[in-house]
Design a protein around this motif. Structure first.
Motif, mmCIF file in Angstrom:
data_model
loop_
_atom_site.group_PDB
_atom_site.id
_atom_site.type_symbol
_atom_site.label_atom_id
_atom_site.label_comp_id
_atom_site.label_asym_id
_atom_site.label_seq_id
_atom_site.Cartn_x
_atom_site.Cartn_y
_atom_site.Cartn_z
ATOM 1 N N UNK A 30 14.346 2.370 117.410
ATOM 2 C CA UNK A 30 14.406 1.664 118.696
ATOM 3 C C UNK A 30 13.461 0.474 118.714
ATOM 4 N N UNK A 31 13.989 -0.701 119.081
ATOM 5 C CA UNK A 31 13.153 -1.898 119.203
ATOM 6 C C UNK A 31 12.192 -1.763 120.380
ATOM 7 N N UNK A 32 12.623 -1.056 121.415
ATOM 8 C CA UNK A 32 11.740 -0.844 122.566
ATOM 9 C C UNK A 32 10.507 -0.053 122.165
ATOM 10 N N UNK A 33 10.706 0.992 121.361
ATOM 11 C CA UNK A 33 9.569 1.783 120.910
ATOM 12 C C UNK A 33 8.645 0.957 120.013
ATOM 13 N N UNK A 34 9.226 0.109 119.175
ATOM 14 C CA UNK A 34 8.405 -0.741 118.306
ATOM 15 C C UNK A 34 7.518 -1.655 119.156
ATOM 16 N N UNK A 35 8.107 -2.254 120.193
ATOM 17 C CA UNK A 35 7.317 -3.093 121.079
ATOM 18 C C UNK A 35 6.310 -2.301 121.880
ATOM 19 N N UNK A 36 6.681 -1.068 122.243
ATOM 20 C CA UNK A 36 5.785 -0.226 123.030
ATOM 21 C C UNK A 36 4.525 0.126 122.250
ATOM 22 N N UNK A 37 4.666 0.366 120.955
ATOM 23 C CA UNK A 37 3.502 0.686 120.131
ATOM 24 C C UNK A 37 2.482 -0.457 120.179
#
Length: 459
Positions: free
Chosen positions: A313-320
């Motif tokens: 997930x790109x959202x999770x990558x950004x969230x990290x």
């Protein structure tokens, strides 16, 4: 031997890393007639945070604007420049959650991605050395508007191609712009705060500039990740959105009041010197370790999350990335009352615990453990960098404070790039979990050495 490059007589230095640039307010004007010395006494915060630690009087008679009462215009401009600062810093982390998409499309290796990332640090260092301080005499707007133009040019390059030379060029230009913006926007916010609230505590300035600087780095990655996840053209839409916001920011700066009167000064690049003893060495090691954490999470952690932890997930990558920088910004804002030693101790401890949890999360393939470790490591890195800035600002003589902070930021940006490049190269021969284990071990040894170096001496 110190590099003999110096701006004219910078008595006080505002900094911050993306760091905010050394020498950012060698002669910060506050909008009053400079008939008496002004003193600012607050410690810098983020990798770019705000590092004013000017304990010596700084007189700005040649650069001060005409006396003016507190005005709503300066108050509105303060928030406009804060928003501009946040947007500019946010743009610099837009590529982070997108790197796995570049890998899929172009077949880049992890090492190639870290080269693209490190190109940003190269641009920042060049910019800080050559022009991070010139807004003191040419004006804040005269530097900030072209710097935002560089950011816009970088976005257009990202939109034009996914070829490696274009990506590297775009990141270098991005870094050049950020080096100018971080230094100038921090100084501009300080000026506008003093105009709008003469004689008031600098606390608002410190919190807002930190949130815009470090918080912006996390915000950009999160927005890019969400857009890449849920909209079409994931390698284009985030840049388009930020490009539009950059255009709006340029207009906002153009409409804001100038706080520095332009005057002729012989140009000299920023001087860098590290000749300040053991205390400076400890501060430099702290800055290096803090930026090493930031660099790893910005450059290679999205790939780790997608590959080793099986969360594409790109959202999770950004969230990290958002959680790491968000934790740093929050920690810097709430630790204003701690002593330098308490900051260093808590920062070292949090960094050590955080990086161990990150590695444990990778071995257990547990995303919750990994992201918890990232948050704790980010908090520790933010506090550690705040301690380093505060230490250098206190130990350096007023006339040498700009060069001392310049040296610190140079070391910090080595920390941003060298470990990331090393990890990227190592992943060509070892699996990512093993590489991160080695990184954690080396970082822990550095932190242990730093703890011994910075321990209070008993007579």
């Amino acid at each position: 031997m110190p590099l003999r490059l110096s701006p004219p007589a910078s008595g006080a230095a505002a900094t911050g890393p993306g760091a905010t640039g050394p020498g950012a307010t060698g002669r910060t004007t506050t909008g009053h007639a400079a008939t008496a010395p002004t003193t600012t006494n607050h410690a810098a915060t983020g990798p770019g945070a705000t590092g004013h630690a000017a304990t010596a009087p700084t007189t700005t008679g040649h650069a001060a604007t005409a006396p003016a009462p507190p005005s709503r215009r300066h108050g509105a401009a303060f928030w406009a420049i804060a928003a501009t600062f946040l947007i500019a810093m946010a743009y610099s982390t837009v590529p982070s959650p997108l790197f796995p998409l570049y890998v899929a499309r172009e077949g880049f290796s992890t090492f190639t991605i870290t080269v693209v990332f490190a190109a940003f640090a190269v641009g920042v260092v060049i910019s800080l050395l050559l022009a991070g301080h010139i807004s003191d005499w040419v004006g804040r707007k005269a530097v900030l508007i072209p710097a935002l133009g560089l950011e816009l040019l970088s976005a257009l390059l990202f939109l034009s191609s996914t070829a490696l030379p274009v990506l590297i060029t775009a990141r270098v230009i991005n870094g050049l712009g950020v080096g100018l913006i971080a230094a100038t926007a921090t100084a501009y916010l300080h000026d506008l705060h003093a105009h709008h609230r003469p004689g008031a505590s600098p606390r608002r300035f410190e919190i807002v500039s930190t949130a815009a600087n470090i918080g912006g780095l996390g915000f950009g990655a999160l927005v890019a990740g969400v857009l890449a996840q849920y909209v079409d053209a994931p390698l284009s839409t985030p840049y388009v959105v930020l490009a539009v916001l950059l255009v709006i920011s340029i207009a906002a700066v153009a409409l804001s009041p100038e706080t520095v009167t332009r005057h002729q000064v012989p140009y000299r690049p920023q001087r860098i010197s590290g000749d300040h003893g053991t205390g400076y060495l400890a501060a430099g090691a702290g800055a290096f370790s803090a930026f090493a954490v930031f660099g790893v999470f910005t450059s290679v952690s999205p790939g780790f999350v997608a590959g080793e932890l099986h969360h594409p997930s790109r959202t999770l990558a950004g969230l990290v990335v958002f959680i790491v920088f968000g934790g740093a910004a929050l920690a810097q804002s709430v630790t204003g009352g701690l002593s330098l030693q308490a900051l260093r101790t808590s920062g070292l401890t949090a960094q050590a615990i955080g990086v161990l949890l990150v590695v444990a999360g990778m071995y257990a393939t547990s995303f919750p453990v990994f992201i918890t470790g990232g948050a704790i490591a980010g908090i520790g890195a933010g506090v550690q960098f705040k301690a380093s800035i505060g230490a250098v600002a206190r130990m350096a003589a007023p006339a040498n404070r700009g060069e001392a902070l310049a040296g610190l930021f140079f070391i910090a940006y080595l920390g941003l790039s060298v470990p990331s490049l090393s990890i990227g190269l190592a992943t060509r021969y070892l699996d990512p979990t093993t590489v991160m284990t080695w990184f954690a071990g080396i970082l822990l040894m550095l932190l242990a050495g730093l703890a011994a170096l910075a321990a209070p001496r008993r007579s």
